[in-house]
Design a protein around this motif. Structure first.
Motif, mmCIF file in Angstrom:
data_model
loop_
_atom_site.group_PDB
_atom_site.id
_atom_site.type_symbol
_atom_site.label_atom_id
_atom_site.label_comp_id
_atom_site.label_asym_id
_atom_site.label_seq_id
_atom_site.Cartn_x
_atom_site.Cartn_y
_atom_site.Cartn_z
ATOM 1 N N LEU A 58 -7.072 -1.343 3.410
ATOM 2 C CA LEU A 58 -5.810 -1.455 4.144
ATOM 3 C C LEU A 58 -4.648 -0.824 3.372
ATOM 4 O O LEU A 58 -4.354 -1.225 2.245
ATOM 5 N N HIS A 59 -4.001 0.132 4.004
ATOM 6 C CA HIS A 59 -2.863 0.834 3.397
ATOM 7 C C HIS A 59 -1.631 0.728 4.287
ATOM 8 O O HIS A 59 -1.720 0.370 5.471
ATOM 9 N N THR A 60 -0.498 1.113 3.693
ATOM 10 C CA THR A 60 0.801 1.115 4.370
ATOM 11 C C THR A 60 1.491 2.385 3.896
ATOM 12 O O THR A 60 1.045 3.003 2.919
ATOM 13 N N ALA A 61 2.568 2.773 4.543
ATOM 14 C CA ALA A 61 3.379 3.856 3.989
ATOM 15 C C ALA A 61 3.770 3.453 2.571
ATOM 16 O O ALA A 61 4.203 2.331 2.334
ATOM 17 N N VAL B 140 -4.551 -1.232 -2.917
ATOM 18 C CA VAL B 140 -5.107 -0.275 -3.893
ATOM 19 C C VAL B 140 -3.924 0.533 -4.430
ATOM 20 O O VAL B 140 -3.858 0.880 -5.600
ATOM 21 N N HIS B 141 -2.971 0.793 -3.540
ATOM 22 C CA HIS B 141 -1.654 1.303 -3.910
ATOM 23 C C HIS B 141 -0.706 0.095 -3.886
ATOM 24 O O HIS B 141 -0.455 -0.479 -2.830
ATOM 25 N N GLY B 142 -0.206 -0.283 -5.065
ATOM 26 C CA GLY B 142 0.395 -1.602 -5.249
ATOM 27 C C GLY B 142 1.735 -1.827 -4.576
ATOM 28 O O GLY B 142 2.235 -2.953 -4.557
ATOM 29 N N ALA B 143 2.352 -0.789 -4.021
ATOM 30 C CA ALA B 143 3.646 -0.976 -3.360
ATOM 31 C C ALA B 143 3.520 -0.834 -1.840
ATOM 32 O O ALA B 143 4.516 -0.616 -1.156
ATOM 33 N N GLU B 144 2.294 -0.974 -1.321
ATOM 34 C CA GLU B 144 2.096 -0.892 0.135
ATOM 35 C C GLU B 144 2.096 -2.313 0.695
ATOM 36 O O GLU B 144 1.052 -2.920 0.961
ATOM 37 N N TYR B 145 3.316 -2.804 0.854
ATOM 38 C CA TYR B 145 3.510 -4.251 1.012
ATOM 39 C C TYR B 145 3.026 -4.824 2.333
ATOM 40 O O TYR B 145 2.544 -5.945 2.385
HETATM 41 ZN ZN LIG Z 1 -2.175 3.853 0.211
#
Ligand SMILES: [Zn+2]
Length: 305
Positions: A129-132, A43-48
């Motif tokens: 699912l998210h990442t830093a 959803v946040h495109g740089a949370e690889y």
């Molecule tokens: Zn995020």
């Protein structure tokens, strides 16, 4: 709108949503009855790390091991991915994960949120699912929504307990996918783990994949019993440290670290190194995530603990 394939089938397609970049979607329907789970990453495109982990899960699962159905989008924000942009959809500069069921805005990010919300209404569980993000570092953590009825809250919390993260947060952030899903009766989880400065190490992808498989097993979409973490996540009630100015951010603590009330958390200086703002811990706790960039802007979240 995507619908599940016929029983026993798996599909991987690029799905167009009115004039926006097509979304990569994997949908699988098992032969046996079971719940339908919607899983999204990026959803946040740089949370690889989250994006790669879900791609691998989506690639590896076959209908023979699925009960019910799975719809996986990896990523939800391919434009942000392509442009290596943190947080927002580049086209309108808005955060998709603050626009669920927002009827005051109709731009591209809201249309993507609406598309995902439409899929939520066909599912029994929503896993986000998210990442830093590009300028963040995070301790592994899991958020469950506080906005549903008691049954929804408990179903979400039970799923959170199988995630291998030290910390768990009860969340009610307005406009977020899990918050709005729960309001409408859908249990949900947000996991945030891995990644620093846009890195995507294989070891972190492996850990993330295990979390996804464990949650899906807990929900009964995959057979078997989840592998429970050695210690279940501990519930915490975070404080958010925000910058009051533009400046140079120098944190004194890092994610995962315990802090004591009164301890120095970081300072903001000007370009000459003169201290402009100093942050001390208000209470004992543990750092969840923080800004890793040297540059801080007014309103930025510097640290969550
Ligand atoms: Zn995020």
């Amino acid at each position: 709108m995507i619908s599940l394939p016929a029983p026993g089938l798996k599909r991987q397609d690029m799905i167009d949503i009115d004039g926006l970049p097509a979304l990569p979607v994997t949908s699988i329907r098992g032969l046996a009855e079971g719940p339908v789970v919607l899983v999204v990453s990026g959803v946040h495109g740089a949370e690889y790390v989250a994006i790669q982990a879900l791609m691998e899960v989506a690639g590896g699962l076959e209908p023979s091991v699925v009960r019910g159905g799975l719809i996986m989008i990896h990523p939800v924000n391919p434009e942000g991915f392509r442009e290596r942009r943190a947080t927002v959809l580049p086209k309108d500069g808005r955060n998709i994960n603050s626009l669920f069921y927002d009827d005051t805005y109709d731009g591209p990010a809201a249309r993507i949120a609406r598309f995902v919300a439409g899929l939520q209404s066909t599912a029994d569980f929503y896993l986000d699912l998210h990442t830093a993000d590009l300028f963040e570092e995070t301790a592994p953590l899991v958020c469950y929504p506080a906005t549903g009825n008691e049954e929804v809250t408990q179903a979400s919390r039970q799923a959170a307990l199988v995630v291998d993260a030290p910390l768990m947060i009860k969340s009610s952030m307005a406009g977020a996918g899990i918050t709005e899903a729960a309001k409408r009766g859908l249990p949900a989880l947000l996991i945030k783990r891995g990644g620093i400065g846009g890195a995507c190490p294989e070891a972190e992808v492996d850990l993330y994949r295990k979390d996804i498989i464990n949650v899906l097993t807990h929900l009964g979409v995959l057979a078997g019993k989840p592998i429970l973490p050695a210690r279940p996540p501990r519930e915490v009630f975070p404080l958010y440290l925000r910058s009051a100015r533009q400046g140079v951010w120098r944190p004194s603590v890092s994610p995962g670290q315990a802090v004591a009330a009164g301890q120095l958390l970081g300072v903001i200086t000007d370009f000459f190194g003169h201290e402009a703002e100093r942050f001390m811990a208000e209470k004992d706790g543990q750092v969840l995530y923080g800004l890793t960039a040297l540059s801080a802007s007014e309103g930025d979240i510097l640290l969550v603990y």
